[in-house]
Scaffold this motif. Structure first.
Motif, PDB file in Angstrom:
ATOM      1  N   PHE A  57       4.442   5.581   7.007  1.00  0.00           N
ATOM      2  CA  PHE A  57       4.939   5.045   8.267  1.00  0.00           C
ATOM      3  C   PHE A  57       3.949   4.064   8.889  1.00  0.00           C
ATOM      4  N   ILE A  58       2.670   4.421   8.887  1.00  0.00           N
ATOM      5  CA  ILE A  58       1.679   3.551   9.518  1.00  0.00           C
ATOM      6  C   ILE A  58       1.533   2.245   8.735  1.00  0.00           C
ATOM      7  N   PHE A  59       1.549   2.308   7.400  1.00  0.00           N
ATOM      8  CA  PHE A  59       1.485   1.074   6.620  1.00  0.00           C
ATOM      9  C   PHE A  59       2.696   0.193   6.901  1.00  0.00           C
ATOM     10  N   HIS A  60       3.862   0.828   7.051  1.00  0.00           N
ATOM     11  CA  HIS A  60       5.083   0.081   7.365  1.00  0.00           C
ATOM     12  C   HIS A  60       4.921  -0.690   8.673  1.00  0.00           C
ATOM     13  N   GLU A  61       4.509   0.011   9.716  1.00  0.00           N
ATOM     14  CA  GLU A  61       4.380  -0.633  11.020  1.00  0.00           C
ATOM     15  C   GLU A  61       3.230  -1.634  11.050  1.00  0.00           C
ATOM     16  N   LEU A  62       2.147  -1.315  10.368  1.00  0.00           N
ATOM     17  CA  LEU A  62       1.017  -2.246  10.356  1.00  0.00           C
ATOM     18  C   LEU A  62       1.335  -3.502   9.559  1.00  0.00           C
ATOM     19  N   ALA A  63       2.236  -3.386   8.572  1.00  0.00           N
ATOM     20  CA  ALA A  63       2.657  -4.579   7.840  1.00  0.00           C
ATOM     21  C   ALA A  63       3.386  -5.527   8.783  1.00  0.00           C
ATOM     22  N   VAL A 128       7.899   0.078  -0.443  1.00  0.00           N
ATOM     23  CA  VAL A 128       8.210  -0.043  -1.873  1.00  0.00           C
ATOM     24  C   VAL A 128       6.919  -0.077  -2.687  1.00  0.00           C
ATOM     25  N   LEU A 129       5.930  -0.834  -2.217  1.00  0.00           N
ATOM     26  CA  LEU A 129       4.656  -0.909  -2.934  1.00  0.00           C
ATOM     27  C   LEU A 129       3.949   0.444  -2.955  1.00  0.00           C
ATOM     28  N   LEU A 130       3.994   1.179  -1.840  1.00  0.00           N
ATOM     29  CA  LEU A 130       3.394   2.513  -1.815  1.00  0.00           C
ATOM     30  C   LEU A 130       4.134   3.456  -2.757  1.00  0.00           C
ATOM     31  N   ALA A 131       5.465   3.355  -2.811  1.00  0.00           N
ATOM     32  CA  ALA A 131       6.239   4.199  -3.723  1.00  0.00           C
ATOM     33  C   ALA A 131       5.834   3.926  -5.173  1.00  0.00           C
ATOM     34  N   ILE A 132       5.659   2.657  -5.514  1.00  0.00           N
ATOM     35  CA  ILE A 132       5.222   2.292  -6.865  1.00  0.00           C
ATOM     36  C   ILE A 132       3.841   2.874  -7.147  1.00  0.00           C
ATOM     37  N   LEU A 151       2.857  13.675  -5.044  1.00  0.00           N
ATOM     38  CA  LEU A 151       3.036  12.270  -5.391  1.00  0.00           C
ATOM     39  C   LEU A 151       4.514  11.898  -5.445  1.00  0.00           C
ATOM     40  N   HIS A 152       5.352  12.786  -5.996  1.00  0.00           N
ATOM     41  CA  HIS A 152       6.787  12.513  -6.035  1.00  0.00           C
ATOM     42  C   HIS A 152       7.382  12.538  -4.626  1.00  0.00           C
ATOM     43  N   PHE A 153       6.834  13.379  -3.770  1.00  0.00           N
ATOM     44  CA  PHE A 153       7.249  13.399  -2.365  1.00  0.00           C
ATOM     45  C   PHE A 153       6.915  12.053  -1.721  1.00  0.00           C
ATOM     46  N   GLY A 154       5.757  11.498  -2.067  1.00  0.00           N
ATOM     47  CA  GLY A 154       5.371  10.189  -1.557  1.00  0.00           C
ATOM     48  C   GLY A 154       6.320   9.095  -2.013  1.00  0.00           C
ATOM     49  N   VAL A 155       6.768   9.174  -3.273  1.00  0.00           N
ATOM     50  CA  VAL A 155       7.749   8.205  -3.772  1.00  0.00           C
ATOM     51  C   VAL A 155       9.034   8.314  -2.965  1.00  0.00           C
ATOM     52  N   TYR A 156       9.509   9.556  -2.775  1.00  0.00           N
ATOM     53  CA  TYR A 156      10.771   9.777  -2.058  1.00  0.00           C
ATOM     54  C   TYR A 156      10.706   9.258  -0.616  1.00  0.00           C
ATOM     55  N   ILE A 157       9.663   9.649   0.109  1.00  0.00           N
ATOM     56  CA  ILE A 157       9.557   9.258   1.514  1.00  0.00           C
ATOM     57  C   ILE A 157       9.504   7.736   1.653  1.00  0.00           C
ATOM     58  N   ASN A 158       8.730   7.081   0.815  1.00  0.00           N
ATOM     59  CA  ASN A 158       8.580   5.639   0.942  1.00  0.00           C
ATOM     60  C   ASN A 158       9.863   4.894   0.590  1.00  0.00           C
ATOM     61  N   LEU A 161      12.287   5.495   3.527  1.00  0.00           N
ATOM     62  CA  LEU A 161      11.944   4.674   4.690  1.00  0.00           C
ATOM     63  C   LEU A 161      12.313   3.207   4.470  1.00  0.00           C
ATOM     64  N   ALA A 162      12.058   2.704   3.262  1.00  0.00           N
ATOM     65  CA  ALA A 162      12.390   1.311   2.968  1.00  0.00           C
ATOM     66  C   ALA A 162      13.894   1.090   3.055  1.00  0.00           C
ATOM     67  N   ALA A 163      14.665   1.964   2.418  1.00  0.00           N
ATOM     68  CA  ALA A 163      16.119   1.796   2.407  1.00  0.00           C
ATOM     69  C   ALA A 163      16.704   1.945   3.802  1.00  0.00           C
ATOM     70  N   PHE A 164      16.263   2.953   4.532  1.00  0.00           N
ATOM     71  CA  PHE A 164      16.801   3.204   5.869  1.00  0.00           C
ATOM     72  C   PHE A 164      16.557   1.996   6.773  1.00  0.00           C
ATOM     73  N   ASN A 165      15.367   1.424   6.685  1.00  0.00           N
ATOM     74  CA  ASN A 165      15.039   0.297   7.553  1.00  0.00           C
ATOM     75  C   ASN A 165      15.719  -0.998   7.137  1.00  0.00           C
ATOM     76  N   LEU A 166      16.241  -1.055   5.909  1.00  0.00           N
ATOM     77  CA  LEU A 166      16.925  -2.261   5.456  1.00  0.00           C
ATOM     78  C   LEU A 166      18.424  -2.219   5.705  1.00  0.00           C
ATOM     79  N   LEU A 167      18.910  -1.185   6.392  1.00  0.00           N
ATOM     80  CA  LEU A 167      20.316  -1.183   6.779  1.00  0.00           C
ATOM     81  C   LEU A 167      20.589  -2.436   7.622  1.00  0.00           C
ATOM     82  N   PRO A 168      21.686  -3.142   7.355  1.00  0.00           N
ATOM     83  CA  PRO A 168      21.946  -4.417   8.044  1.00  0.00           C
ATOM     84  C   PRO A 168      22.566  -4.222   9.423  1.00  0.00           C
TER      85      PRO A 168
END
Length: 198
Positions: A57-63, A128-132, A151-158, A161-168
């Protein structure tokens, strides 16, 4: 005019902290109801969620914040406390994960549609980059272990978050990216939507 990307106001630190804990609680909550009282693993899941969500979340907002400041705009994160309460209620009552903790508020006389779109896209792309990164790290650890699960939890959360925030839908990032460049929005969003729904 440029602004120091490393400057955090006290209000911004407070809002980032509260939002991180609230989102971690939502992701750690074991479905609908108050099953946490019968779940001995809830506290440990919450700690892991705070660590993973804290980075995600913090990386998302700081980006958002950093790219906006790169374009000469002053920007700060502000929590949406009503949205955090609503998200917790939805999780407890119906088990739905709704994430709308707040937004990076941008102060500049004018931003071009391109600048606005790139600022909006930077947050989901950071997830997406964090998930990778989490996925690559998971390759090098034994499967079905605690570290592998984290680590798989980290993939899922990221990715979530990416998909949810890209809703149009305004005010989500996706609406701004779509207004700027529908092709870029589709290339980034559609694979994430497919991952969630299929």
């Amino acid at each position: 005019m440029s602004y120091n990307i490393f400057h955090f106001s006290p209000d911004e630190i407070r809002d980032l902290t509260i939002s991180t804990v609230a989102i971690a609680l939502i992701f750690a909550w074991p479905g609908r109801g108050f099953l946490i009282f019968d779940d001995p693993t809830f506290f440990y899941r919450l700690i892991v969620a705070i660590i993973i969500v804290g980075s995600s979340f913090i990386f998302h907002e700081l980006a958002h914040r950093t790219v906006a400041r790169y374009f000469g705009a002053y920007s700060e994160f502000r929590a949406w406390f009503e949205g955090l309460v609503l998200a917790l209620i939805l999780k407890i009552l119906v088990g739905f994960t709704f994430i709308a903790p707040g937004a990076v508020y941008i102060f500049k006389d004018y931003l071009t549609p391109r600048e606005n779109g790139i600022i909006a896209l930077s947050g989901p792309l950071s997830n997406v980059l964090l998930a990778i990164l989490f996925y690559i790290l998971s390759i090098f650890v034994p499967p079905f272990t605690l570290i592998s699960s984290i680590l798989h939890f980290g993939v899922y959360i990221n990715l979530y978050l990416a998909a949810f925030n890209l809703l149009p839908i305004p005010p989500f990032d996706g609406s701004k990216v779509l207004s700027w460049n529908p092709i870029v929005w589709a290339v980034v969003s559609l694979p994430l939507f497919y991952w969630i729904f299929f």
